[in-house]
Design an enzyme around this catalytic site. Structure first.
Site, PDB file in Angstrom:
ATOM      1  N   HIS A  80      10.575  13.374 -13.942  1.00  0.00           N
ATOM      2  CA  HIS A  80       9.112  12.683 -13.002  1.00  0.00           C
ATOM      3  C   HIS A  80       9.012  10.902 -12.794  1.00  0.00           C
ATOM      4  O   HIS A  80       9.311  10.615 -12.271  1.00  0.00           O
ATOM      5  CB  HIS A  80       7.740  12.561 -14.460  1.00  0.00           C
ATOM      6  CG  HIS A  80       6.276  12.530 -14.434  1.00  0.00           C
ATOM      7  ND1 HIS A  80       4.900  12.572 -14.583  1.00  0.00           N
ATOM      8  CD2 HIS A  80       5.713  12.250 -12.378  1.00  0.00           C
ATOM      9  CE1 HIS A  80       3.983  11.803 -13.831  1.00  0.00           C
ATOM     10  NE2 HIS A  80       4.358  11.268 -13.036  1.00  0.00           N
ATOM     11  N   HIS A 126       7.965   5.371 -10.310  1.00  0.00           N
ATOM     12  CA  HIS A 126       9.090   6.614  -9.949  1.00  0.00           C
ATOM     13  C   HIS A 126      10.038   5.780  -9.133  1.00  0.00           C
ATOM     14  O   HIS A 126      11.072   6.346  -8.072  1.00  0.00           O
ATOM     15  CB  HIS A 126       8.328   7.830  -8.596  1.00  0.00           C
ATOM     16  CG  HIS A 126       7.360   7.944  -9.578  1.00  0.00           C
ATOM     17  ND1 HIS A 126       6.221   9.352  -8.732  1.00  0.00           N
ATOM     18  CD2 HIS A 126       6.289   8.659 -10.497  1.00  0.00           C
ATOM     19  CE1 HIS A 126       5.836   9.875  -9.372  1.00  0.00           C
ATOM     20  NE2 HIS A 126       6.104   8.792 -10.222  1.00  0.00           N
ATOM     21  N   HIS A 181       3.527   2.464 -14.628  1.00  0.00           N
ATOM     22  CA  HIS A 181       4.056   3.951 -14.756  1.00  0.00           C
ATOM     23  C   HIS A 181       4.857   3.818 -13.183  1.00  0.00           C
ATOM     24  O   HIS A 181       4.455   3.584 -12.391  1.00  0.00           O
ATOM     25  CB  HIS A 181       3.110   5.272 -14.854  1.00  0.00           C
ATOM     26  CG  HIS A 181       3.563   6.293 -14.123  1.00  0.00           C
ATOM     27  ND1 HIS A 181       5.050   6.901 -14.345  1.00  0.00           N
ATOM     28  CD2 HIS A 181       3.283   7.401 -13.777  1.00  0.00           C
ATOM     29  CE1 HIS A 181       5.353   8.038 -13.527  1.00  0.00           C
ATOM     30  NE2 HIS A 181       4.650   8.405 -12.766  1.00  0.00           N
ATOM     31  N   SER A 226      -6.670   6.731 -11.562  1.00  0.00           N
ATOM     32  CA  SER A 226      -5.108   7.253 -11.492  1.00  0.00           C
ATOM     33  C   SER A 226      -5.418   8.648 -11.293  1.00  0.00           C
ATOM     34  O   SER A 226      -5.826   8.795 -12.842  1.00  0.00           O
ATOM     35  CB  SER A 226      -4.140   6.548 -11.800  1.00  0.00           C
ATOM     36  OG  SER A 226      -2.942   6.857 -12.209  1.00  0.00           O
ATOM     37  N   SER A 227      -4.751   9.754 -11.182  1.00  0.00           N
ATOM     38  CA  SER A 227      -5.034  10.741 -11.143  1.00  0.00           C
ATOM     39  C   SER A 227      -3.594  11.082 -13.097  1.00  0.00           C
ATOM     40  O   SER A 227      -3.805  11.520 -13.919  1.00  0.00           O
ATOM     41  CB  SER A 227      -3.095  11.375 -10.946  1.00  0.00           C
ATOM     42  OG  SER A 227      -2.576  10.923 -10.300  1.00  0.00           O
ATOM     43  N   GLU A 228      -3.373   9.458 -13.492  1.00  0.00           N
ATOM     44  CA  GLU A 228      -2.196   9.934 -14.817  1.00  0.00           C
ATOM     45  C   GLU A 228      -2.977   9.175 -15.575  1.00  0.00           C
ATOM     46  O   GLU A 228      -3.020   8.472 -16.258  1.00  0.00           O
ATOM     47  CB  GLU A 228      -1.084   8.760 -14.467  1.00  0.00           C
ATOM     48  CG  GLU A 228       0.300   9.106 -13.516  1.00  0.00           C
ATOM     49  CD  GLU A 228       0.475  11.054 -14.177  1.00  0.00           C
ATOM     50  OE1 GLU A 228       0.456  10.809 -15.287  1.00  0.00           O
ATOM     51  OE2 GLU A 228       1.280  11.057 -13.626  1.00  0.00           O
TER      52      GLU A 228
HETATM   53 ZN   LIG Z   1       4.253   9.680 -11.124  1.00  0.00          ZN
END
Ligand SMILES: [Zn+2]
Length: 212
Positions: free
Chosen positions: A159, A96, A94, A73-75
């Protein structure tokens, strides 16, 4: 393939979050601590409805790839920062989720106005803004969750939502309850000014719940 049971549980958790509308396509990301030094995390760029257990990625606490055919994941820097610095965290979600995200965009924390509001064990704070995809986002979340009072999740400014849990189903239920708390608060604000539960009322509710 390493950590098959954890992969199975993680995929199930992601699909449940997806069904609930808390994550969509490839927004949001979930991870679980599987050993002292390893995490399993969702990959970047793959839609949840097409994801299989083999697509999940094993990384170390520095975010380096241990096993997997995709990029994590980019996170990943946010997740790794949380695990490295809060040792009893076993799962991180996480999302949204839309009502909570709406409050995150206006920088408004969610007070405890009903039992849903006890999702994180206190008012749901808003972390300082940090660029998504950076360790700074993890540090901002840690600072917000420190309190007082210390809580298990936070809104991420402009975010989304970050939740920590003792296991995956714990993180899943907190993420669901945060969205419900945000929705109830939003609806109450359309009708009038909701009464916020006092510290004593919250203490009493928690003592009743803990007795059961
Ligand atoms: Zn996010």
């Amino acid at each position: 393939m390493l950590y098959e049971d954890a992969r199975k549980a993680l995929l199930k958790c992601v699909l449940r979050l997806c069904q609930k509308g808390l994550v969509q396509f490839n927004s949001g990301n979930i991870s679980v601590r599987v050993s002292e030094e390893h995490l399993v995390i969702t990959p970047t760029g793959i839609s949840y409805d097409e994801m299989s257990e083999e697509d999940l990625v094993v990384i170390d606490l520095n975010g380096s790839l241990v096993e997997g055919k995709h990029k994590p994941s980019s996170e990943t820097p946010m997740h790794a920062t949380i695990y490295k610095n809060i040792h009893d965290v076993k799962a991180v979600a996480h999302t949204h989720s839309p009502y909570a995200l709406a409050f995150a965009t206006v920088g408004k924390s969610i007070p405890v106005i009903s039992t849903e509001g006890l999702a994180v064990r206190g008012p749901i704070p808003v972390a300082d803004y940090a660029c998504p995809g950076t360790a700074a986002q993890g540090w901002a979340a840690i600072k917000a969750m420190k309190g007082p009072p210390p809580v298990m999740g936070t809104l991420l400014k402009n975010h989304g939502v970050l939740v920590t849990g003792g296991n995956l189903s714990h993180a899943y239920s907190i993420a669901c309850r945060i969205e419900m708390a945000a929705k109830v608060f939003f609806l109450a604000l359309q009708i009038g000014e909701p009464d916020i539960l006092t510290d004593d009322q919250i203490k009493e509710i928690r003592s009743v719940y803990l007795r059961k």
